[in-house]
Design an enzyme around this catalytic site. Structure first.
Site, PDB file in Angstrom:
ATOM      1  N   ASN A  81       0.872  -1.174   0.000  1.00 11.35           N
ATOM      2  CA  ASN A  81       0.000   0.000   0.000  1.00 11.35           C
ATOM      3  C   ASN A  81       0.911   1.227   0.000  1.00 11.35           C
ATOM      4  O   ASN A  81       1.470   1.580   1.032  1.00 11.35           O
ATOM      5  CB  ASN A  81      -0.888  -0.021   1.253  1.00 11.35           C
ATOM      6  CG  ASN A  81      -1.691   1.263   1.414  1.00 11.35           C
ATOM      7  OD1 ASN A  81      -1.782   2.071   0.485  1.00 11.35           O
ATOM      8  ND2 ASN A  81      -2.277   1.453   2.589  1.00 11.35           N
ATOM      9  N   LYS A 112       0.193   4.211  -0.306  1.00  8.38           N
ATOM     10  CA  LYS A 112      -0.454   5.412   0.268  1.00  8.38           C
ATOM     11  C   LYS A 112      -0.235   6.613  -0.656  1.00  8.38           C
ATOM     12  O   LYS A 112      -0.179   6.454  -1.873  1.00  8.38           O
ATOM     13  CB  LYS A 112       0.043   5.676   1.683  1.00  8.38           C
ATOM     14  CG  LYS A 112      -0.066   4.445   2.581  1.00  8.38           C
ATOM     15  CD  LYS A 112       0.061   4.762   4.032  1.00  8.38           C
ATOM     16  CE  LYS A 112       0.066   3.466   4.827  1.00  8.38           C
ATOM     17  NZ  LYS A 112       0.014   3.677   6.252  1.00  8.38           N
ATOM     18  N   HIS A 118      -9.535   0.888   4.808  1.00 13.43           N
ATOM     19  CA  HIS A 118      -8.261   1.129   5.496  1.00 13.43           C
ATOM     20  C   HIS A 118      -8.502   2.053   6.688  1.00 13.43           C
ATOM     21  O   HIS A 118      -9.322   2.971   6.615  1.00 13.43           O
ATOM     22  CB  HIS A 118      -7.239   1.753   4.531  1.00 13.43           C
ATOM     23  CG  HIS A 118      -5.855   1.776   5.101  1.00 13.43           C
ATOM     24  ND1 HIS A 118      -5.448   2.726   6.000  1.00 13.43           N
ATOM     25  CD2 HIS A 118      -4.798   0.943   4.928  1.00 13.43           C
ATOM     26  CE1 HIS A 118      -4.187   2.476   6.342  1.00 13.43           C
ATOM     27  NE2 HIS A 118      -3.775   1.396   5.705  1.00 13.43           N
ATOM     28  N   GLU A 131      -6.949   4.462   7.861  1.00 13.40           N
ATOM     29  CA  GLU A 131      -6.758   5.899   7.618  1.00 13.40           C
ATOM     30  C   GLU A 131      -8.011   6.499   6.990  1.00 13.40           C
ATOM     31  O   GLU A 131      -8.375   7.644   7.287  1.00 13.40           O
ATOM     32  CB  GLU A 131      -5.511   6.117   6.743  1.00 13.40           C
ATOM     33  CG  GLU A 131      -4.238   5.898   7.553  1.00 13.40           C
ATOM     34  CD  GLU A 131      -3.014   5.500   6.747  1.00 13.40           C
ATOM     35  OE1 GLU A 131      -3.022   5.619   5.510  1.00 13.40           O
ATOM     36  OE2 GLU A 131      -2.042   5.030   7.379  1.00 13.40           O
ATOM     37  N   GLU A 156      -5.376  -5.227  10.510  1.00 10.82           N
ATOM     38  CA  GLU A 156      -4.392  -4.166  10.698  1.00 10.82           C
ATOM     39  C   GLU A 156      -4.674  -3.424  12.007  1.00 10.82           C
ATOM     40  O   GLU A 156      -5.502  -2.492  12.030  1.00 10.82           O
ATOM     41  CB  GLU A 156      -4.454  -3.164   9.543  1.00 10.82           C
ATOM     42  CG  GLU A 156      -4.128  -3.757   8.199  1.00 10.82           C
ATOM     43  CD  GLU A 156      -3.525  -2.708   7.276  1.00 10.82           C
ATOM     44  OE1 GLU A 156      -2.388  -2.908   6.844  1.00 10.82           O
ATOM     45  OE2 GLU A 156      -4.176  -1.679   7.007  1.00 10.82           O
ATOM     46  N   GLY A 174       2.350   2.194  10.793  1.00  7.93           N
ATOM     47  CA  GLY A 174       3.269   3.313  10.650  1.00  7.93           C
ATOM     48  C   GLY A 174       3.927   3.735  11.953  1.00  7.93           C
ATOM     49  O   GLY A 174       4.546   4.793  12.021  1.00  7.93           O
ATOM     50  N   SER A 205       3.432  -2.323  10.357  1.00  7.37           N
ATOM     51  CA  SER A 205       4.881  -2.302  10.541  1.00  7.37           C
ATOM     52  C   SER A 205       5.546  -3.647  10.244  1.00  7.37           C
ATOM     53  O   SER A 205       6.474  -4.064  10.953  1.00  7.37           O
ATOM     54  CB  SER A 205       5.249  -1.815  11.950  1.00  7.37           C
ATOM     55  OG  SER A 205       4.767  -0.494  12.149  1.00  7.37           O
TER      56      SER A 205
HETATM   57  C1  PEP Z   1      -0.799   0.131   6.127  1.00 12.50           C
HETATM   58  O1  PEP Z   1      -0.960   1.331   6.049  1.00 12.50           O
HETATM   59  O2  PEP Z   1      -1.625  -0.633   5.590  1.00 12.50           O
HETATM   60  C2  PEP Z   1       0.371  -0.374   6.847  1.00 12.50           C
HETATM   61  C3  PEP Z   1       0.367  -1.612   7.231  1.00 12.50           C
HETATM   62  O3  PEP Z   1       1.397   0.514   7.060  1.00 12.50           O
HETATM   63  P1  PEP Z   1       2.839   0.185   7.733  1.00 12.50           P
HETATM   64  O4  PEP Z   1       3.338  -1.099   7.138  1.00 12.50           O
HETATM   65  O5  PEP Z   1       3.696   1.351   7.402  1.00 12.50           O
HETATM   66  O6  PEP Z   1       2.588   0.040   9.208  1.00 12.50           O
END
Ligand code: PEP
Length: 253
Positions: free
Chosen positions: A9, A11, A95, A97, A167, A173, A212
Protein backbone atom coordinates in the site's frame (compact mmCIF):
# COMPACT_ATOMS: atom_id res chain seq x y z
CA UNK A 1 -3.72 -24.37 0.08
CA UNK A 2 -4.43 -20.68 0.44
CA UNK A 3 -0.98 -19.45 -0.64
CA UNK A 4 0.50 -16.11 0.34
CA UNK A 5 -0.29 -12.59 -0.83
CA UNK A 6 2.19 -9.79 -0.18
CA UNK A 7 0.60 -6.42 -0.91
CA UNK A 8 2.16 -2.98 -0.97
CA UNK A 9 0.00 0.00 0.00
CA UNK A 10 2.00 2.95 -1.30
CA UNK A 11 -0.45 5.41 0.27
CA UNK A 12 0.07 9.00 -0.97
CA UNK A 13 3.68 8.49 -2.01
CA UNK A 14 5.49 8.30 -5.32
CA UNK A 15 6.15 9.99 -8.64
CA UNK A 16 6.53 8.66 -12.17
CA UNK A 17 10.27 8.31 -11.66
CA UNK A 18 10.13 6.85 -8.15
CA UNK A 19 7.40 4.36 -9.09
CA UNK A 20 9.34 3.12 -12.10
CA UNK A 21 12.47 2.61 -10.02
CA UNK A 22 10.50 0.80 -7.31
CA UNK A 23 8.70 -1.54 -9.69
CA UNK A 24 11.83 -2.22 -11.74
CA UNK A 25 13.57 -3.24 -8.53
CA UNK A 26 10.74 -5.57 -7.54
CA UNK A 27 10.62 -7.18 -10.98
CA UNK A 28 14.38 -7.68 -11.03
CA UNK A 29 14.44 -9.39 -7.65
CA UNK A 30 11.07 -11.05 -7.36
CA UNK A 31 10.99 -14.62 -6.11
CA UNK A 32 10.02 -17.26 -8.62
CA UNK A 33 7.00 -18.66 -6.84
CA UNK A 34 3.50 -19.25 -8.08
CA UNK A 35 2.01 -19.47 -4.66
CA UNK A 36 3.17 -16.03 -3.50
CA UNK A 37 1.21 -13.32 -5.26
CA UNK A 38 2.65 -9.83 -5.19
CA UNK A 39 0.35 -6.80 -5.37
CA UNK A 40 1.11 -3.08 -5.52
CA UNK A 41 -1.43 -0.34 -4.80
CA UNK A 42 -0.17 3.01 -6.14
CA UNK A 43 -2.05 6.32 -5.90
CA UNK A 44 -4.79 6.83 -8.51
CA UNK A 45 -2.87 9.03 -11.00
CA UNK A 46 -0.30 6.30 -11.55
CA UNK A 47 -2.58 3.28 -11.95
CA UNK A 48 -2.69 3.24 -15.75
CA UNK A 49 1.06 3.68 -16.14
CA UNK A 50 1.69 0.98 -13.56
CA UNK A 51 -0.74 -1.37 -15.30
CA UNK A 52 1.31 -1.05 -18.47
CA UNK A 53 4.55 -1.58 -16.60
CA UNK A 54 3.30 -4.61 -14.68
CA UNK A 55 1.75 -6.31 -17.69
CA UNK A 56 3.17 -9.82 -18.04
CA UNK A 57 5.14 -9.69 -14.79
CA UNK A 58 2.63 -11.56 -12.62
CA UNK A 59 2.52 -8.65 -10.17
CA UNK A 60 -1.08 -7.60 -9.54
CA UNK A 61 -2.34 -4.03 -9.47
CA UNK A 62 -4.74 -2.59 -6.90
CA UNK A 63 -6.21 0.76 -5.92
CA UNK A 64 -6.33 2.20 -2.42
CA UNK A 65 -9.97 3.30 -2.43
CA UNK A 66 -13.10 3.25 -4.59
CA UNK A 67 -16.48 4.92 -4.75
CA UNK A 68 -19.54 2.91 -3.76
CA UNK A 69 -21.34 4.54 -6.73
CA UNK A 70 -21.09 3.28 -10.28
CA UNK A 71 -21.27 6.61 -12.13
CA UNK A 72 -22.63 10.11 -11.89
CA UNK A 73 -22.23 13.41 -10.09
CA UNK A 74 -19.61 12.44 -7.51
CA UNK A 75 -16.85 14.96 -8.10
CA UNK A 76 -13.42 13.61 -7.30
CA UNK A 77 -14.54 10.01 -6.90
CA UNK A 78 -13.49 6.93 -8.90
CA UNK A 79 -15.97 4.24 -9.93
CA UNK A 80 -15.17 0.54 -9.49
CA UNK A 81 -15.59 -0.12 -13.22
CA UNK A 82 -12.94 2.54 -13.94
CA UNK A 83 -10.46 0.67 -11.77
CA UNK A 84 -11.15 -2.52 -13.69
CA UNK A 85 -10.86 -0.61 -16.92
CA UNK A 86 -7.30 0.54 -16.15
CA UNK A 87 -6.17 -2.92 -15.08
CA UNK A 88 -6.80 -3.18 -11.34
CA UNK A 89 -7.50 -6.63 -9.93
CA UNK A 90 -7.81 -5.57 -6.28
CA UNK A 91 -8.99 -2.56 -4.32
CA UNK A 92 -8.38 -1.79 -0.65
CA UNK A 93 -11.56 -0.90 1.26
CA UNK A 94 -11.88 0.20 4.86
CA UNK A 95 -8.26 1.13 5.50
CA UNK A 96 -8.06 2.60 9.00
CA UNK A 97 -6.76 5.90 7.62
CA UNK A 98 -9.93 6.25 5.57
CA UNK A 99 -12.11 5.19 8.48
CA UNK A 100 -10.40 7.66 10.85
CA UNK A 101 -9.42 10.61 8.63
CA UNK A 102 -12.20 10.49 6.03
CA UNK A 103 -14.85 9.29 8.47
CA UNK A 104 -15.83 6.17 6.53
CA UNK A 105 -18.34 4.12 8.51
CA UNK A 106 -18.61 0.35 8.39
CA UNK A 107 -21.78 0.83 6.29
CA UNK A 108 -19.86 2.89 3.73
CA UNK A 109 -17.08 0.32 3.68
CA UNK A 110 -19.65 -2.44 3.15
CA UNK A 111 -21.15 -0.52 0.22
CA UNK A 112 -17.69 -0.07 -1.33
CA UNK A 113 -16.94 -3.77 -0.87
CA UNK A 114 -20.16 -4.70 -2.70
CA UNK A 115 -19.62 -2.15 -5.47
CA UNK A 116 -16.07 -3.40 -6.01
CA UNK A 117 -17.26 -7.00 -6.32
CA UNK A 118 -20.08 -6.01 -8.64
CA UNK A 119 -17.43 -4.57 -10.96
CA UNK A 120 -15.35 -7.76 -10.82
CA UNK A 121 -12.68 -6.41 -8.47
CA UNK A 122 -11.36 -8.31 -5.46
CA UNK A 123 -11.89 -6.17 -2.37
CA UNK A 124 -9.15 -6.23 0.25
CA UNK A 125 -11.11 -5.44 3.41
CA UNK A 126 -9.15 -3.90 6.30
CA UNK A 127 -10.27 -4.33 9.89
CA UNK A 128 -8.50 -3.47 13.12
CA UNK A 129 -8.71 -1.96 16.56
CA UNK A 130 -7.12 1.16 18.05
CA UNK A 131 -4.73 1.04 20.99
CA UNK A 132 -7.41 2.28 23.35
CA UNK A 133 -9.82 -0.39 22.10
CA UNK A 134 -7.20 -3.10 22.64
CA UNK A 135 -6.39 -1.84 26.12
CA UNK A 136 -10.09 -1.93 27.05
CA UNK A 137 -10.56 -5.47 25.68
CA UNK A 138 -12.72 -4.40 22.77
CA UNK A 139 -10.55 -5.90 20.02
CA UNK A 140 -12.88 -8.74 19.09
CA UNK A 141 -16.02 -6.59 19.34
CA UNK A 142 -14.49 -3.98 17.00
CA UNK A 143 -13.38 -6.61 14.49
CA UNK A 144 -16.80 -8.29 14.64
CA UNK A 145 -18.62 -5.04 13.93
CA UNK A 146 -16.36 -4.14 10.99
CA UNK A 147 -16.48 -7.65 9.54
CA UNK A 148 -20.16 -8.38 10.09
CA UNK A 149 -21.21 -5.13 8.42
CA UNK A 150 -19.74 -6.57 5.23
CA UNK A 151 -20.87 -10.17 5.74
CA UNK A 152 -24.41 -9.01 6.48
CA UNK A 153 -24.40 -6.74 3.44
CA UNK A 154 -22.78 -8.96 0.84
CA UNK A 155 -23.26 -12.46 2.25
CA UNK A 156 -20.64 -14.99 3.33
CA UNK A 157 -20.16 -16.38 -0.18
CA UNK A 158 -18.79 -12.97 -1.19
CA UNK A 159 -15.64 -13.87 0.75
CA UNK A 160 -14.79 -16.47 -1.86
CA UNK A 161 -13.60 -13.47 -3.91
CA UNK A 162 -12.21 -11.19 -1.23
CA UNK A 163 -9.19 -10.81 1.02
CA UNK A 164 -9.20 -9.60 4.61
CA UNK A 165 -6.37 -7.63 6.22
CA UNK A 166 -6.12 -7.46 9.99
CA UNK A 167 -4.39 -4.17 10.70
CA UNK A 168 -4.23 -3.09 14.33
CA UNK A 169 -4.31 0.70 14.13
CA UNK A 170 -1.67 1.02 16.85
CA UNK A 171 0.79 -0.89 14.68
CA UNK A 172 0.33 1.08 11.43
CA UNK A 173 3.27 3.31 10.65
CA UNK A 174 4.34 3.30 14.30
CA UNK A 175 7.14 0.74 14.21
CA UNK A 176 5.13 -1.26 16.74
CA UNK A 177 4.19 -4.68 15.41
CA UNK A 178 1.71 -7.13 16.86
CA UNK A 179 3.60 -10.17 18.03
CA UNK A 180 3.03 -13.20 15.82
CA UNK A 181 0.86 -14.69 18.57
CA UNK A 182 -1.20 -11.50 19.03
CA UNK A 183 -1.81 -11.38 15.30
CA UNK A 184 -2.54 -15.11 15.08
CA UNK A 185 -5.12 -14.83 17.88
CA UNK A 186 -7.07 -12.18 15.95
CA UNK A 187 -6.70 -14.00 12.63
CA UNK A 188 -8.04 -17.17 14.25
CA UNK A 189 -10.92 -15.17 15.68
CA UNK A 190 -11.76 -13.74 12.24
CA UNK A 191 -11.77 -17.24 10.76
CA UNK A 192 -14.04 -18.46 13.58
CA UNK A 193 -16.50 -15.61 12.98
CA UNK A 194 -16.64 -16.55 9.30
CA UNK A 195 -16.76 -20.29 10.06
CA UNK A 196 -19.94 -19.78 12.06
CA UNK A 197 -21.53 -18.79 8.73
CA UNK A 198 -19.63 -21.09 6.33
CA UNK A 199 -16.79 -23.48 7.19
CA UNK A 200 -15.30 -23.73 3.73
CA UNK A 201 -15.31 -20.00 3.05
CA UNK A 202 -13.61 -19.42 6.40
CA UNK A 203 -10.96 -22.02 5.63
CA UNK A 204 -10.14 -20.66 2.18
CA UNK A 205 -10.23 -16.86 2.54
CA UNK A 206 -6.81 -15.20 2.74
CA UNK A 207 -6.26 -13.10 5.88
CA UNK A 208 -3.26 -10.75 5.72
CA UNK A 209 -1.57 -9.02 8.62
CA UNK A 210 -0.65 -5.34 8.35
CA UNK A 211 1.17 -3.06 10.76
CA UNK A 212 4.88 -2.30 10.54
CA UNK A 213 5.76 -5.53 8.75
CA UNK A 214 9.45 -5.56 7.84
CA UNK A 215 11.93 -8.05 6.44
CA UNK A 216 13.02 -9.03 9.94
CA UNK A 217 9.58 -9.75 11.40
CA UNK A 218 7.73 -11.11 8.36
CA UNK A 219 8.80 -14.73 8.75
CA UNK A 220 7.54 -14.92 12.33
CA UNK A 221 4.17 -13.49 11.35
CA UNK A 222 3.74 -15.43 8.11
CA UNK A 223 4.71 -18.66 9.88
CA UNK A 224 1.50 -18.59 11.91
CA UNK A 225 -1.24 -20.90 10.62
CA UNK A 226 -3.92 -18.27 10.00
CA UNK A 227 -1.68 -15.55 8.52
CA UNK A 228 -1.57 -15.64 4.72
CA UNK A 229 0.74 -12.73 3.96
CA UNK A 230 0.91 -9.03 4.62
CA UNK A 231 -0.40 -5.61 3.72
CA UNK A 232 2.71 -3.47 3.80
CA UNK A 233 2.88 0.31 4.05
CA UNK A 234 6.25 1.94 4.72
CA UNK A 235 8.32 -1.08 3.77
CA UNK A 236 6.62 -1.34 0.37
CA UNK A 237 8.26 1.87 -0.84
CA UNK A 238 11.74 0.40 -1.31
CA UNK A 239 12.12 -2.63 -3.54
CA UNK A 240 14.71 -4.27 -1.29
CA UNK A 241 12.47 -3.92 1.78
CA UNK A 242 9.40 -5.21 -0.05
CA UNK A 243 11.34 -8.11 -1.54
CA UNK A 244 12.75 -9.06 1.87
CA UNK A 245 9.16 -9.47 3.06
CA UNK A 246 8.15 -11.39 -0.07
CA UNK A 247 11.16 -13.67 0.41
CA UNK A 248 9.86 -14.59 3.87
CA UNK A 249 6.60 -15.77 2.30
CA UNK A 250 8.45 -17.56 -0.47
CA UNK A 251 10.66 -19.42 2.00
CA UNK A 252 7.62 -20.66 3.91
CA UNK A 253 5.94 -22.23 0.89
C1 PEP B 1 -0.80 0.13 6.13
O1 PEP B 1 -0.96 1.33 6.05
O2 PEP B 1 -1.62 -0.63 5.59
C2 PEP B 1 0.37 -0.37 6.85
C3 PEP B 1 0.37 -1.61 7.23
O3 PEP B 1 1.40 0.51 7.06
P1 PEP B 1 2.84 0.18 7.73
O4 PEP B 1 3.34 -1.10 7.14
O5 PEP B 1 3.70 1.35 7.40
O6 PEP B 1 2.59 0.04 9.21
Amino acid sequence: MRGYLVAGNWKMNGSNAANAELVDGIIAGMPQSDSVELLVCPPFPYLAAMAAKLSGTGIALGAQNVSQHEAGAYTGETAPSMLGDVGCKYVIVGHSERRAIMGESSETVAAKFQAAQDAGLIPLLCVGESQQQRETNQTEAVIDEQLNAVVDGSGIEAFRRAVIAYEPVWAIGTGLTATPQQAQDVHRHIREVLAARHQDVAATVKILYGGSVKGDNAAGLFGKPDIDGGLIGGASLKSADFLAIAEAAWALN
